[in-house]
Design a protein around this motif. Structure first.
Motif, PDB file in Angstrom:
ATOM      1  N   PHE A 198    -142.992  95.274-110.244  1.00  0.00           N
ATOM      2  CA  PHE A 198    -143.720  96.406-109.677  1.00  0.00           C
ATOM      3  C   PHE A 198    -144.254  97.270-110.809  1.00  0.00           C
ATOM      4  O   PHE A 198    -143.545  97.577-111.764  1.00  0.00           O
ATOM      5  CB  PHE A 198    -142.839  97.231-108.722  1.00  0.00           C
ATOM      6  N   ARG A 199    -145.551  97.614-110.727  1.00  0.00           N
ATOM      7  CA  ARG A 199    -146.153  98.524-111.703  1.00  0.00           C
ATOM      8  C   ARG A 199    -146.465  99.834-111.025  1.00  0.00           C
ATOM      9  O   ARG A 199    -147.146  99.868-110.001  1.00  0.00           O
ATOM     10  CB  ARG A 199    -147.441  97.942-112.312  1.00  0.00           C
ATOM     11  N   GLU A 200    -145.957 100.916-111.601  1.00  0.00           N
ATOM     12  CA  GLU A 200    -146.236 102.244-111.072  1.00  0.00           C
ATOM     13  C   GLU A 200    -147.546 102.779-111.634  1.00  0.00           C
ATOM     14  O   GLU A 200    -148.090 102.260-112.606  1.00  0.00           O
ATOM     15  CB  GLU A 200    -145.091 103.187-111.422  1.00  0.00           C
ATOM     16  N   SER A 201    -148.047 103.844-111.028  1.00  0.00           N
ATOM     17  CA  SER A 201    -149.300 104.438-111.479  1.00  0.00           C
ATOM     18  C   SER A 201    -149.197 104.961-112.907  1.00  0.00           C
ATOM     19  O   SER A 201    -150.204 105.098-113.601  1.00  0.00           O
ATOM     20  CB  SER A 201    -149.715 105.565-110.533  1.00  0.00           C
ATOM     21  N   SER A 202    -147.980 105.233-113.363  1.00  0.00           N
ATOM     22  CA  SER A 202    -147.761 105.707-114.730  1.00  0.00           C
ATOM     23  C   SER A 202    -147.894 104.605-115.767  1.00  0.00           C
ATOM     24  O   SER A 202    -147.953 104.876-116.968  1.00  0.00           O
ATOM     25  CB  SER A 202    -146.354 106.307-114.845  1.00  0.00           C
ATOM     26  N   GLY A 203    -147.903 103.334-115.328  1.00  0.00           N
ATOM     27  CA  GLY A 203    -147.940 102.218-116.251  1.00  0.00           C
ATOM     28  C   GLY A 203    -146.578 101.590-116.495  1.00  0.00           C
ATOM     29  O   GLY A 203    -146.461 100.614-117.240  1.00  0.00           O
ATOM     30  N   TYR A 204    -145.547 102.123-115.857  1.00  0.00           N
ATOM     31  CA  TYR A 204    -144.199 101.556-115.953  1.00  0.00           C
ATOM     32  C   TYR A 204    -144.149 100.237-115.191  1.00  0.00           C
ATOM     33  O   TYR A 204    -144.589 100.151-114.046  1.00  0.00           O
ATOM     34  CB  TYR A 204    -143.182 102.534-115.360  1.00  0.00           C
ATOM     35  N   LEU A 205    -143.614  99.177-115.827  1.00  0.00           N
ATOM     36  CA  LEU A 205    -143.420  97.890-115.164  1.00  0.00           C
ATOM     37  C   LEU A 205    -141.931  97.606-115.058  1.00  0.00           C
ATOM     38  O   LEU A 205    -141.193  97.677-116.061  1.00  0.00           O
ATOM     39  CB  LEU A 205    -144.099  96.768-115.951  1.00  0.00           C
ATOM     40  N   GLY A 206    -141.487  97.304-113.838  1.00  0.00           N
ATOM     41  CA  GLY A 206    -140.095  96.954-113.601  1.00  0.00           C
ATOM     42  C   GLY A 206    -139.990  95.657-112.834  1.00  0.00           C
ATOM     43  O   GLY A 206    -140.966  95.147-112.291  1.00  0.00           O
ATOM     44  N   TYR A 207    -138.788  95.111-112.817  1.00  0.00           N
ATOM     45  CA  TYR A 207    -138.501  93.891-112.062  1.00  0.00           C
ATOM     46  C   TYR A 207    -137.223  94.101-111.272  1.00  0.00           C
ATOM     47  O   TYR A 207    -136.271  94.727-111.758  1.00  0.00           O
ATOM     48  CB  TYR A 207    -138.327  92.684-112.993  1.00  0.00           C
ATOM     49  N   LEU A 208    -137.185  93.568-110.037  1.00  0.00           N
ATOM     50  CA  LEU A 208    -135.971  93.630-109.239  1.00  0.00           C
ATOM     51  C   LEU A 208    -135.779  92.354-108.449  1.00  0.00           C
ATOM     52  O   LEU A 208    -136.687  91.899-107.761  1.00  0.00           O
ATOM     53  CB  LEU A 208    -136.014  94.810-108.267  1.00  0.00           C
ATOM     54  N   LYS A 209    -134.588  91.765-108.579  1.00  0.00           N
ATOM     55  CA  LYS A 209    -134.210  90.670-107.682  1.00  0.00           C
ATOM     56  C   LYS A 209    -134.077  91.215-106.278  1.00  0.00           C
ATOM     57  O   LYS A 209    -133.704  92.364-106.073  1.00  0.00           O
ATOM     58  CB  LYS A 209    -132.864  90.097-108.118  1.00  0.00           C
ATOM     59  N   PHE A 210    -134.339  90.381-105.293  1.00  0.00           N
ATOM     60  CA  PHE A 210    -134.258  90.824-103.914  1.00  0.00           C
ATOM     61  C   PHE A 210    -132.856  91.275-103.525  1.00  0.00           C
ATOM     62  O   PHE A 210    -132.694  92.132-102.687  1.00  0.00           O
ATOM     63  CB  PHE A 210    -134.715  89.707-102.966  1.00  0.00           C
ATOM     64  N   ASP A 211    -131.818  90.702-104.116  1.00  0.00           N
ATOM     65  CA  ASP A 211    -130.469  91.073-103.716  1.00  0.00           C
ATOM     66  C   ASP A 211    -129.711  91.815-104.813  1.00  0.00           C
ATOM     67  O   ASP A 211    -128.486  91.850-104.820  1.00  0.00           O
ATOM     68  CB  ASP A 211    -129.674  89.845-103.271  1.00  0.00           C
ATOM     69  N   ALA A 212    -130.443  92.412-105.756  1.00  0.00           N
ATOM     70  CA  ALA A 212    -129.800  93.117-106.856  1.00  0.00           C
ATOM     71  C   ALA A 212    -129.666  94.605-106.551  1.00  0.00           C
ATOM     72  O   ALA A 212    -130.306  95.126-105.648  1.00  0.00           O
ATOM     73  CB  ALA A 212    -130.591  92.928-108.143  1.00  0.00           C
ATOM     74  N   SER A 213    -128.804  95.287-107.319  1.00  0.00           N
ATOM     75  CA  SER A 213    -128.625  96.724-107.144  1.00  0.00           C
ATOM     76  C   SER A 213    -129.298  97.520-108.255  1.00  0.00           C
ATOM     77  O   SER A 213    -129.423  98.740-108.143  1.00  0.00           O
ATOM     78  CB  SER A 213    -127.135  97.066-107.107  1.00  0.00           C
ATOM     79  N   THR A 214    -129.732  96.864-109.320  1.00  0.00           N
ATOM     80  CA  THR A 214    -130.330  97.563-110.459  1.00  0.00           C
ATOM     81  C   THR A 214    -131.563  96.819-110.936  1.00  0.00           C
ATOM     82  O   THR A 214    -131.499  95.606-111.148  1.00  0.00           O
ATOM     83  CB  THR A 214    -129.320  97.656-111.624  1.00  0.00           C
ATOM     84  N   PRO A 215    -132.687  97.511-111.115  1.00  0.00           N
ATOM     85  CA  PRO A 215    -133.886  96.834-111.611  1.00  0.00           C
ATOM     86  C   PRO A 215    -133.822  96.599-113.109  1.00  0.00           C
ATOM     87  O   PRO A 215    -133.060  97.242-113.828  1.00  0.00           O
ATOM     88  CB  PRO A 215    -134.993  97.821-111.271  1.00  0.00           C
TER      89      PRO A 215
END
Length: 309
Positions: free
Chosen positions: A123-140
């Motif tokens: 997921f990329r936010e409007s700020s330019g931050y890119l993160g990743y998250l597993k569907f069943d995870a608790s922390t990106p």
């Protein structure tokens, strides 16, 4: 950019995601301090849809992605559609909310599974931050900041030879860069793989279109011509020279590939036209003519989504 490591899991996430994924993503984003939302506000959530119909064959799914199709509304709600096993898609399911602050959501599979399912999102936010998250995870996983240098991001599956799906980014100068996926959503440093890609208004792909077992992409130019770039499996030069597929593709405002919708083991393409209708182009597995004739799988109304992913 900073890179972090997370663990991966198998197909079981689709069976438990309805109970876990939305709550997990909500909790995870609270802890990131991301710029899109404040920690004391309602947080974004995204769940995974139910498993694909049992009619899907293991042999086909083992080599071909079979992701759900998601649509994101301007209000930040995410709806999911699965293959109905009959060449179309199921009715939509509300699977997330609170995504007003993102400019991209991209599905990815980090391992090759018999289900062909995605197991997480970038997921990329409007700020330019890119993160990743597993569907069943608790922390990106924090991938990094500064990703607004790219005006196009594409999750085309595996381009570098490993099992995990990789990421393409095009900058304002038309340069195309490849990031290899470590298999947990975190990425290598970028590799420049081409220039002149500003010629294209749409780039899509997620699977093999030519029948040689390597992932390909398609790109539409300003004249409405669609081109095929066959994958090579070499991350330093991931695509062969382009070949023309056909013209008239400017009738569409988005092209998206979630893999095999028809469940015949071949990668398909979905196109949304300017009236809001949705069409399926069934894959043939032939480089000379990778798609059959179009079939409408959604009536008007698909323009209610900001984008499909």
């Amino acid at each position: 950019m900073e890179y972090f490591v997370a663990k991966t899991s198998g197909r079981k996430h689709r069976r438990i995601a309805a109970r876990v994924a939305a709550a997990a993503l909500t909790a995870a984003l609270v802890g990131t301090g991301t710029s899109a939302v404040a920690a004391d506000s309602p947080q974004p959530s995204l769940g995974s849809p139910a498993a694909a119909p049992s009619a899907a064959t293991a042999a086909a799914a083992a080599v071909t992605p079979n992701f759900a199709l998601y649509g994101l509304t301007s209000g930040g709600s995410a709806y999911a559609y699965r293959s109905n096993g009959k060449g179309g898609i199921t009715s939509r399911e509300l699977k997330g909310s609170g995504w007003q602050g993102v400019s991209n959501l991209l599905q990815v599979a980090n391992t090759q599974k018999s289900s062909g399912d995605a197991d997480g999102i970038w997921f990329r936010e409007s700020s330019g931050y890119l993160g990743y998250l597993k569907f069943d995870a608790s922390t990106p996983v924090k991938v990094g900041s500064g990703w607004n240098i790219y005006n196009k991001l594409v999750s085309p599956g595996n381009l570098g030879g490993a099992a995990a799906g990789d990421l393409l980014g095009r900058d304002s100068g038309g340069n195309l860069y490849l990031y290899l996926n470590y298999g947990n959503g975190s990425l290598t440093s970028r590799y420049k793989v081409g220039g002149g890609w500003n010629a294209y208004s749409q780039i899509a792909g997620n699977g093999d279109l030519s029948g040689d077992g390597k992932n390909d992409i398609v790109a539409r130019d300003s004249a409405g011509v669609l081109w095929l770039y066959k994958g090579t499996g070499n991350y330093k030069a991931p695509f062969s020279a382009r070949t023309k597929i056909g013209s008239g593709w400017n009738t569409y405002n988005q092209l998206i590939s979630t893999g095999d919708i028809t469940e015949d083991g071949r990668t398909d393409l979905v196109a949304r036209d300017k009236t809001g209708a949705l069409y399926l182009y069934k894959g043939t597995g032939k480089a000379s003519a990778p798609f059959g004739g179009r079939v409408k799988i959604g009536a008007s109304g698909w323009n209610s989504y900001r984008f499909l992913f």
